[in-house]
Design a protein around this motif. Structure first.
Motif, PDB file in Angstrom:
ATOM      1  N   GLY A 266       0.797  -1.220   0.000  1.00  0.00           N
ATOM      2  CA  GLY A 266       0.000   0.000   0.000  1.00  0.00           C
ATOM      3  C   GLY A 266       0.830   1.270   0.000  1.00  0.00           C
ATOM      4  N   ALA A 267       2.123   1.168   0.309  1.00  0.00           N
ATOM      5  CA  ALA A 267       2.979   2.357   0.317  1.00  0.00           C
ATOM      6  C   ALA A 267       3.101   2.915  -1.094  1.00  0.00           C
ATOM      7  CB  ALA A 267       4.362   2.021   0.870  1.00  0.00           C
ATOM      8  N   VAL A 268       2.941   4.217  -1.230  1.00  0.00           N
ATOM      9  CA  VAL A 268       3.092   4.901  -2.514  1.00  0.00           C
ATOM     10  C   VAL A 268       4.423   5.636  -2.470  1.00  0.00           C
ATOM     11  CG1 VAL A 268       2.130   6.607  -4.088  1.00  0.00           C
ATOM     12  CG2 VAL A 268       0.594   5.148  -2.741  1.00  0.00           C
ATOM     13  N   LEU A 269       5.297   5.317  -3.419  1.00  0.00           N
ATOM     14  CA  LEU A 269       6.641   5.868  -3.430  1.00  0.00           C
ATOM     15  C   LEU A 269       6.907   6.654  -4.701  1.00  0.00           C
ATOM     16  CD1 LEU A 269       8.354   2.616  -2.159  1.00  0.00           C
ATOM     17  CD2 LEU A 269       7.927   4.671  -0.820  1.00  0.00           C
ATOM     18  N   LEU A 270       7.568   7.775  -4.536  1.00  0.00           N
ATOM     19  CA  LEU A 270       8.038   8.539  -5.688  1.00  0.00           C
ATOM     20  C   LEU A 270       9.261   7.825  -6.246  1.00  0.00           C
ATOM     21  CD1 LEU A 270       7.775  12.095  -4.122  1.00  0.00           C
ATOM     22  CD2 LEU A 270       6.119  10.932  -5.588  1.00  0.00           C
ATOM     23  N   THR A 271       9.680   8.170  -7.438  1.00  0.00           N
ATOM     24  CA  THR A 271      10.818   7.494  -8.057  1.00  0.00           C
ATOM     25  C   THR A 271      11.798   8.481  -8.661  1.00  0.00           C
ATOM     26  OG1 THR A 271       9.686   7.294 -10.179  1.00  0.00           O
ATOM     27  CG2 THR A 271       9.411   5.454  -8.640  1.00  0.00           C
ATOM     28  N   ASP A 272      13.015   8.013  -8.807  1.00  0.00           N
ATOM     29  CA  ASP A 272      14.050   8.738  -9.538  1.00  0.00           C
ATOM     30  C   ASP A 272      14.680   7.724 -10.476  1.00  0.00           C
ATOM     31  OD1 ASP A 272      16.007  10.367 -10.536  1.00  0.00           O
ATOM     32  OD2 ASP A 272      17.159  10.475  -8.680  1.00  0.00           O
ATOM     33  N   PRO A 273      14.440   7.835 -11.778  1.00  0.00           N
ATOM     34  CA  PRO A 273      13.802   8.948 -12.490  1.00  0.00           C
ATOM     35  C   PRO A 273      12.290   9.003 -12.245  1.00  0.00           C
ATOM     36  CG  PRO A 273      14.326   7.181 -14.035  1.00  0.00           C
ATOM     37  CD  PRO A 273      14.904   6.781 -12.706  1.00  0.00           C
ATOM     38  N   ALA A 274      11.790  10.217 -12.229  1.00  0.00           N
ATOM     39  CA  ALA A 274      10.378  10.464 -11.927  1.00  0.00           C
ATOM     40  C   ALA A 274       9.435   9.857 -12.961  1.00  0.00           C
ATOM     41  CB  ALA A 274      10.134  11.964 -11.809  1.00  0.00           C
ATOM     42  N   SER A 275       9.911   9.634 -14.175  1.00  0.00           N
ATOM     43  CA  SER A 275       9.056   9.109 -15.249  1.00  0.00           C
ATOM     44  C   SER A 275       8.554   7.697 -14.974  1.00  0.00           C
ATOM     45  CB  SER A 275       9.811   9.132 -16.581  1.00  0.00           C
ATOM     46  OG  SER A 275      10.981   8.330 -16.488  1.00  0.00           O
ATOM     47  N   THR A 276       9.182   6.971 -14.042  1.00  0.00           N
ATOM     48  CA  THR A 276       8.750   5.601 -13.761  1.00  0.00           C
ATOM     49  C   THR A 276       7.729   5.522 -12.636  1.00  0.00           C
ATOM     50  OG1 THR A 276      10.613   5.286 -12.255  1.00  0.00           O
ATOM     51  CG2 THR A 276      10.923   4.576 -14.526  1.00  0.00           C
ATOM     52  N   GLY A 277       7.394   6.625 -12.012  1.00  0.00           N
ATOM     53  CA  GLY A 277       6.521   6.548 -10.839  1.00  0.00           C
ATOM     54  C   GLY A 277       5.423   7.569 -10.865  1.00  0.00           C
ATOM     55  N   PRO A 278       4.711   7.674  -9.766  1.00  0.00           N
ATOM     56  CA  PRO A 278       4.921   6.968  -8.513  1.00  0.00           C
ATOM     57  C   PRO A 278       4.534   5.492  -8.619  1.00  0.00           C
ATOM     58  CG  PRO A 278       2.955   8.329  -8.358  1.00  0.00           C
ATOM     59  CD  PRO A 278       3.585   8.609  -9.692  1.00  0.00           C
ATOM     60  N   LEU A 279       5.081   4.701  -7.692  1.00  0.00           N
ATOM     61  CA  LEU A 279       4.803   3.267  -7.656  1.00  0.00           C
ATOM     62  C   LEU A 279       4.123   2.922  -6.339  1.00  0.00           C
ATOM     63  CD1 LEU A 279       8.205   1.885  -9.017  1.00  0.00           C
ATOM     64  CD2 LEU A 279       6.015   1.934 -10.232  1.00  0.00           C
ATOM     65  N   THR A 280       3.111   2.057  -6.419  1.00  0.00           N
ATOM     66  CA  THR A 280       2.417   1.583  -5.228  1.00  0.00           C
ATOM     67  C   THR A 280       2.795   0.132  -4.995  1.00  0.00           C
ATOM     68  OG1 THR A 280       0.572   3.081  -5.649  1.00  0.00           O
ATOM     69  CG2 THR A 280       0.159   1.237  -4.153  1.00  0.00           C
ATOM     70  N   ILE A 281       3.255  -0.185  -3.791  1.00  0.00           N
ATOM     71  CA  ILE A 281       3.649  -1.552  -3.469  1.00  0.00           C
ATOM     72  C   ILE A 281       2.401  -2.401  -3.288  1.00  0.00           C
ATOM     73  CG2 ILE A 281       4.821  -3.038  -1.788  1.00  0.00           C
ATOM     74  CD1 ILE A 281       6.706  -0.672  -1.232  1.00  0.00           C
ATOM     75  N   GLU A 282       2.347  -3.470  -4.059  1.00  0.00           N
ATOM     76  CA  GLU A 282       1.222  -4.409  -3.978  1.00  0.00           C
ATOM     77  C   GLU A 282       1.519  -5.525  -2.985  1.00  0.00           C
ATOM     78  OE1 GLU A 282      -0.153  -7.456  -7.213  1.00  0.00           O
ATOM     79  OE2 GLU A 282      -1.048  -5.491  -7.646  1.00  0.00           O
ATOM     80  N   ALA A 283       2.754  -6.032  -3.018  1.00  0.00           N
ATOM     81  CA  ALA A 283       3.127  -7.133  -2.128  1.00  0.00           C
ATOM     82  C   ALA A 283       4.641  -7.141  -1.946  1.00  0.00           C
ATOM     83  CB  ALA A 283       2.673  -8.469  -2.717  1.00  0.00           C
ATOM     84  N   GLY A 284       5.068  -7.734  -0.860  1.00  0.00           N
ATOM     85  CA  GLY A 284       6.490  -7.877  -0.601  1.00  0.00           C
ATOM     86  C   GLY A 284       6.746  -9.155   0.167  1.00  0.00           C
ATOM     87  N   ARG A 285       7.954  -9.695  -0.004  1.00  0.00           N
ATOM     88  CA  ARG A 285       8.344 -10.888   0.728  1.00  0.00           C
ATOM     89  C   ARG A 285       9.863 -10.984   0.736  1.00  0.00           C
ATOM     90  NH1 ARG A 285       9.150 -15.752  -2.722  1.00  0.00           N
ATOM     91  NH2 ARG A 285       9.063 -15.064  -4.888  1.00  0.00           N
ATOM     92  N   VAL A 286      10.368 -11.754   1.678  1.00  0.00           N
ATOM     93  CA  VAL A 286      11.804 -11.988   1.754  1.00  0.00           C
ATOM     94  C   VAL A 286      12.079 -13.352   1.145  1.00  0.00           C
ATOM     95  CG1 VAL A 286      13.786 -12.278   3.292  1.00  0.00           C
ATOM     96  CG2 VAL A 286      12.045 -10.558   3.805  1.00  0.00           C
ATOM     97  N   HIS A 287      13.061 -13.395   0.235  1.00  0.00           N
ATOM     98  CA  HIS A 287      13.451 -14.637  -0.423  1.00  0.00           C
ATOM     99  C   HIS A 287      14.978 -14.714  -0.433  1.00  0.00           C
ATOM    100  CE1 HIS A 287      13.440 -17.964  -3.255  1.00  0.00           C
ATOM    101  NE2 HIS A 287      14.269 -17.272  -4.032  1.00  0.00           N
ATOM    102  N   SER A 288      15.523 -15.745   0.186  1.00  0.00           N
ATOM    103  CA  SER A 288      16.979 -15.941   0.268  1.00  0.00           C
ATOM    104  C   SER A 288      17.700 -14.701   0.798  1.00  0.00           C
ATOM    105  CB  SER A 288      17.549 -16.335  -1.102  1.00  0.00           C
ATOM    106  OG  SER A 288      16.995 -17.546  -1.535  1.00  0.00           O
ATOM    107  N   GLY A 289      17.107 -14.072   1.804  1.00  0.00           N
ATOM    108  CA  GLY A 289      17.738 -12.925   2.442  1.00  0.00           C
ATOM    109  C   GLY A 289      17.560 -11.600   1.726  1.00  0.00           C
ATOM    110  N   ARG A 290      16.841 -11.581   0.620  1.00  0.00           N
ATOM    111  CA  ARG A 290      16.618 -10.327  -0.125  1.00  0.00           C
ATOM    112  C   ARG A 290      15.131  -9.996  -0.116  1.00  0.00           C
ATOM    113  NH1 ARG A 290      20.916  -8.173  -3.042  1.00  0.00           N
ATOM    114  NH2 ARG A 290      19.454  -6.849  -4.098  1.00  0.00           N
ATOM    115  N   LEU A 291      14.850  -8.704  -0.091  1.00  0.00           N
ATOM    116  CA  LEU A 291      13.467  -8.253  -0.163  1.00  0.00           C
ATOM    117  C   LEU A 291      13.040  -8.237  -1.619  1.00  0.00           C
ATOM    118  CD1 LEU A 291      10.937  -7.096   1.213  1.00  0.00           C
ATOM    119  CD2 LEU A 291      11.958  -4.821   0.943  1.00  0.00           C
TER     120      LEU A 291
END
Length: 190
Positions: free
Chosen positions: A34-59
């Motif tokens: 649900g977090a809405v994040l701005l981006t750099d470069p700005a042309s790719t965003g803003p992006l809203t996180i739909e889901a997240g998980r940790v896999h092999s120590g990486r987000l």
């Protein structure tokens, strides 16, 4: 105030997930669904996180509207930026946001000026203050309690007690004191 909280890495799998290099101490707060994040470069965003998980120590994150590997790969190296209230403080007592530490004066306990914090480097083992000295050179100081003895946000300063050798001047001072002590120890006084 805007803070860089992550950098998007390579695509993971075929369903639009990406690896993320986390640049915040609070990923659960800044990089949650649900977090809405701005981006750099700005042309790719803003992006809203739909889901997240940790896999092999990486987000791994998946963003709304990014459904395949091609779209995920197009986001590679994009910086994710969160809007943060400048008065917001971390939950823990002895924690600080980078923006609170940048531009603090770095001094020894006796008030000797060392420089100014220009950057915080977040390494896996510890954080480092990148300090610009008055002569323009840079110095790296580990942000650990044994060395950084006080952060005073009101006075805008970080007090340090560096071990010999961390700061050139301190090593020279310690060496000259040892020489003085050594040369006088063999003399008899009347």
């Amino acid at each position: 105030m805007q803070l860089v909280v992550a950098r998007i890495g390579r695509a993971h799998g075929i369903k639009g997930e990406v690896t993320v290099e986390v640049r915040t101490d609070e990923p659960e707060l800044r990089l949650g669904p649900g977090a809405v994040l701005l981006t750099d470069p700005a042309s790719t965003g803003p992006l809203t996180i739909e889901a997240g998980r940790v896999h092999s120590g990486r987000l791994l994150l998946r963003f709304e509207g990014v459904r395949d590997r091609t779209a995920a790969e197009a986001l590679r190296n994009t910086l994710l930026i969160a809007e943060v209230d400048p008065t917001e403080m971390p939950e823990e007592e002895d924690e600080y946001y980078d923006h609170q530490l940048i531009d603090l004066d770095v001094v020894l306990a006796d008030g000797t000026e060392i420089g100014r914090i220009t950057e915080i480097s977040h390494l896996p083992s510890q954080d480092l203050f990148i300090v610009e000295r008055p002569d323009g050179t840079e110095l790296m100081i580990p942000f650990v309690g044994e060395i950084v003895t006080e952060i005073d946000l009101e006075e805008q300063r970080a007090v340090i007690d560096p071990p010999p050798g961390l700061i050139d001047d301190r090593a020279e001072i310690a060496s000259s004191r040892e020489d003085e002590a050594g040369s006088g120890s063999g003399e008899e006084r009347a």
